[in-house]
Design a protein around this motif. Structure first.
Motif, PDB file in Angstrom:
ATOM      1  N   ALA A 404       0.955  -1.153  -0.046  1.00 55.11           N
ATOM      2  CA  ALA A 404      -0.094  -0.087  -0.013  1.00 55.11           C
ATOM      3  C   ALA A 404       0.909   1.229   0.063  1.00 55.11           C
ATOM      4  CB  ALA A 404      -1.009  -0.098   0.990  1.00 55.11           C
ATOM      5  N   CYS A 405       1.984   1.143  -0.810  1.00 54.02           N
ATOM      6  CA  CYS A 405       2.870   2.179  -0.790  1.00 54.02           C
ATOM      7  C   CYS A 405       2.078   3.433  -1.953  1.00 54.02           C
ATOM      8  CB  CYS A 405       4.238   1.745  -1.090  1.00 54.02           C
ATOM      9  SG  CYS A 405       5.528   3.136  -1.138  1.00 54.02           S
ATOM     10  N   PRO A 406       2.212   4.837  -1.365  1.00 55.16           N
ATOM     11  CA  PRO A 406       1.475   5.639  -2.258  1.00 55.16           C
ATOM     12  C   PRO A 406       2.771   5.772  -3.286  1.00 55.16           C
ATOM     13  CG  PRO A 406       1.555   6.292   0.001  1.00 55.16           C
ATOM     14  CD  PRO A 406       2.311   5.194   0.005  1.00 55.16           C
ATOM     15  N   LYS A 407       2.049   6.527  -4.333  1.00 59.24           N
ATOM     16  CA  LYS A 407       3.149   6.875  -5.600  1.00 59.24           C
ATOM     17  C   LYS A 407       4.223   8.054  -5.060  1.00 59.24           C
ATOM     18  CE  LYS A 407      -0.130   5.861  -9.419  1.00 59.24           C
ATOM     19  NZ  LYS A 407      -0.763   6.422 -10.444  1.00 59.24           N
ATOM     20  N   SER A 408       3.821   8.771  -4.080  1.00 58.76           N
ATOM     21  CA  SER A 408       4.548   9.780  -3.561  1.00 58.76           C
ATOM     22  C   SER A 408       5.772   9.330  -2.630  1.00 58.76           C
ATOM     23  CB  SER A 408       3.795  10.758  -2.794  1.00 58.76           C
ATOM     24  OG  SER A 408       3.550  10.301  -1.642  1.00 58.76           O
ATOM     25  N   TRP A 409       5.531   8.193  -2.559  1.00 59.88           N
ATOM     26  CA  TRP A 409       6.642   7.595  -1.686  1.00 59.88           C
ATOM     27  C   TRP A 409       7.466   6.550  -2.531  1.00 59.88           C
ATOM     28  CZ3 TRP A 409       4.642   5.241   3.527  1.00 59.88           C
ATOM     29  CH2 TRP A 409       4.100   6.071   4.260  1.00 59.88           C
ATOM     30  N   SER A 410       7.837   7.265  -3.888  1.00 61.34           N
ATOM     31  CA  SER A 410       8.333   6.326  -4.878  1.00 61.34           C
ATOM     32  C   SER A 410       9.637   5.658  -4.592  1.00 61.34           C
ATOM     33  CB  SER A 410       8.444   7.176  -6.206  1.00 61.34           C
ATOM     34  OG  SER A 410       9.407   8.287  -5.954  1.00 61.34           O
ATOM     35  N   GLU A 411      10.357   6.307  -3.778  1.00 62.46           N
ATOM     36  CA  GLU A 411      11.804   5.702  -3.396  1.00 62.46           C
ATOM     37  C   GLU A 411      11.995   5.823  -2.142  1.00 62.46           C
ATOM     38  OE1 GLU A 411      15.391   8.213  -3.851  1.00 62.46           O
ATOM     39  OE2 GLU A 411      14.172   8.538  -5.626  1.00 62.46           O
ATOM     40  N   GLY A 412      12.761   4.728  -1.528  1.00 62.75           N
ATOM     41  CA  GLY A 412      13.008   4.624   0.103  1.00 62.75           C
ATOM     42  C   GLY A 412      13.689   3.387   0.374  1.00 62.75           C
ATOM     43  N   ALA A 413      14.056   3.251   1.400  1.00 61.44           N
ATOM     44  CA  ALA A 413      14.733   1.896   1.999  1.00 61.44           C
ATOM     45  C   ALA A 413      14.370   1.758   3.547  1.00 61.44           C
ATOM     46  CB  ALA A 413      16.415   2.194   2.111  1.00 61.44           C
ATOM     47  N   ILE A 414      14.180   0.491   3.800  1.00 59.50           N
ATOM     48  CA  ILE A 414      14.034   0.012   5.249  1.00 59.50           C
ATOM     49  C   ILE A 414      14.689  -1.113   5.577  1.00 59.50           C
ATOM     50  CG2 ILE A 414      12.236  -1.776   4.344  1.00 59.50           C
ATOM     51  CD1 ILE A 414      10.403  -0.706   6.946  1.00 59.50           C
TER      52      ILE A 414
END
Length: 474
Positions: A404-414
């Motif tokens: 459920a990752c929004p398009k605005s969270w297009s990049e990241g790391a966990i």
């Protein structure tokens, strides 16, 4: 554990902007990961093991008053449970020890409550407890007071904690608490008026009310509210799974549980296409009510699922839209619950909307949750919701990435995020797709399937140790 969102998150320019200004004017992606880190800090600070350790209260350890809101106690028809939603998934499992210590105390006191109030075996607790593990009804407000399933909901956390940690010693220690809760539920259930099902009675849907047919009266008590049946089914399932895991001899009780479970009423869809909150299709007095109790099976439970039960999932979505249309989510903790519920339905845009509204309307300048007044469960619930948008593991043997990752969270790391089955994951994404290896550390021999985002590749693996999985067809 760590989470980073967006390419500008760690910029010095953002760090120069005061938090209240970021909340009011920017609400940048870095604020999301900061909020998650803050929720983890709050839990570490207010739920440590040790001498006479206590769980996090409604204000954590930040209650400034001798007469705090709601007595700074433990409301157990959602609030204490929400405090511990992030504990396992956010790699803070040791912070749950005070919760289970309190639960053991409640199980002792709750034997008298079950016997004296309902002439039932086992133990029960109502909608509120305190540092003395009180299990009797508190207050005189009928929409909440006479609800003896608060302890059963907490027992669901026993199996959830084991699912993440695979700690059999813990499960062995807590099994008597779970078993005794099951004994109460078996005694407490009675035949419905039509004789078709076994139901709770008296029953209510926490803090909500309904109109009787023709709007002649407002009602609270009913037969077999939806949340009651969902919780009981989940606790029965947890008991049966615990018996199998621990290989204990409970043949007679296992037979009773299986028979009783088969006689529980099914969830029903009402006249609006909504999941019914009660056994009958009553009209709600307050359609935008802060509690979404009948969606317990969607989250934190898992009996409602878009893949296995699509009609029920659609009905749950109708409930959420109806709540929103009538002003739902107006308290911080209820908005946090909505984030988790929409995440389970893979409704990324709705998740993003509720996070934005939470930051805008229900977050104080120091990032503490505003009910109003200040109430810390919103911090914990929203922190869990952020992770629920990125990793889900409530389906048996499946881990979903960026569900459920929004398009605005297009990049990241966990990194260091936990999943049921004894797994820990690290991964990165860009343009909403996984890049590089997904690193999975397993403490069990269990098999698992990784589902990549956007309907992409699924990869199966099993065995202990570290696994490196690439999102490419092999």
């Amino acid at each position: 554990m760590s989470l980073h969102l967006g390419e500008n998150e760690r910029s010095n320019e953002l760090r120069k902007i005061p938090t209240d200004v970021r909340l009011r004017e920017f609400r940048d992606l870095g604020l999301i990961s900061l909020y998650l880190n803050y929720s983890r800090y709050l839990l570490i600070s207010s739920s440590r093991n040790g001498y006479k350790a206590l769980p996090a209260t409604l204000q954590g350890i930040w209650n400034p008053s001798f007469t705090p809101a709601w007595g700074s106690k433990y409301t157990i028809n959602i609030n204490l449970q929400m405090n511990y939603w992030p504990v396992d998934v956010c790699n803070l499992s040791e912070c749950s020890e005070p919760l289970f210590a309190l639960l053991r105390g409640m199980a002792e006191r709750g034997v008298k409550t079950a016997k004296s109030m309902y002439n039932c075996g086992g133990w029960a607790a109502h909608h509120n407890t305190d540092i003395w593990a009180d299990t009797d009804p508190q207050d005189r407000w009928m929409p909440a007071t006479l609800w003896p399933l608060g302890g059963a909901w907490l027992c669901f956390h026993i199996w959830e904690h084991f699912e993440y940690t695979q700690d059999k010693e813990f499960l062995t220690d807590m099994f008597p608490v779970l078993r005794s809760c099951v004994e109460f539920l078996l005694d407490f259930l009675i035949e419905s008026a039509d004789g078709k099902y076994l139901v709770t009675n008296p029953s209510l849907s926490p803090e909500n009310t309904f109109y009787s047919p023709g709007r002649k009266n407002q009602g609270v008590f009913c037969e077999g509210s939806t949340i009651d049946i969902q919780i009981i089914e989940a606790v029965f399932t947890a008991f049966l799974s615990s018996v199998d895991t621990l290989d204990v001899k409970e043949n007679e009780l296992v037979g009773q549980v299986k028979d009783t479970k088969s006689r529980l009423p099914p969830m029903q869809i009402g006249s609006f296409g909504q999941l019914q909150e009660w056994m009958y299709d009553y009209e709600e007095v307050e359609p935008g009510h802060r509690h979404t109790s009948h969606l317990w099976g969607l989250h934190p439970g898992s009996s409602i699922n878009p893949i296995q039960t699509p009609e029920l999932a659609k009905a749950a979505s109708v409930v959420l839209r109806r709540r929103a249309a009538h002003g739902g989510g107006h308290t911080g903790w209820s908005r946090a619950w909505l984030i988790n519920l929409h995440a389970r339905l893979s409704e990324a845009d709705a998740c993003e909307k509720h996070i934005s509204l939470l930051l805008q309307n229900s977050t104080l300048p120091n990032l503490l949750d505003n009910h109003p007044p200040f109430q810390i469960d919103g911090n914990f619930g929203a922190g869990a919701g952020i992770i629920e948008m990125l990793v889900q593991s409530h389906e048996e043997g499946i881990i979903r990435l960026l569900p459920a990752c929004p398009k605005s969270w297009s990049e990241g790391a966990i990194s260091g995020v936990r999943a049921r089955g004894g797994f820990e994951l690290d991964f990165e994404w860009k343009k909403s797709e996984i890049i590089g290896d997904v690193i999975i550390r397993s403490i069990s021999d269990r098999a698992c399937t990784i589902c990549f985002p956007n309907g992409g590749l699924t990869v199966e693996f099993e065995g202990r140790g570290e696994h490196h999985i690439r999102p490419v067809q092999i």
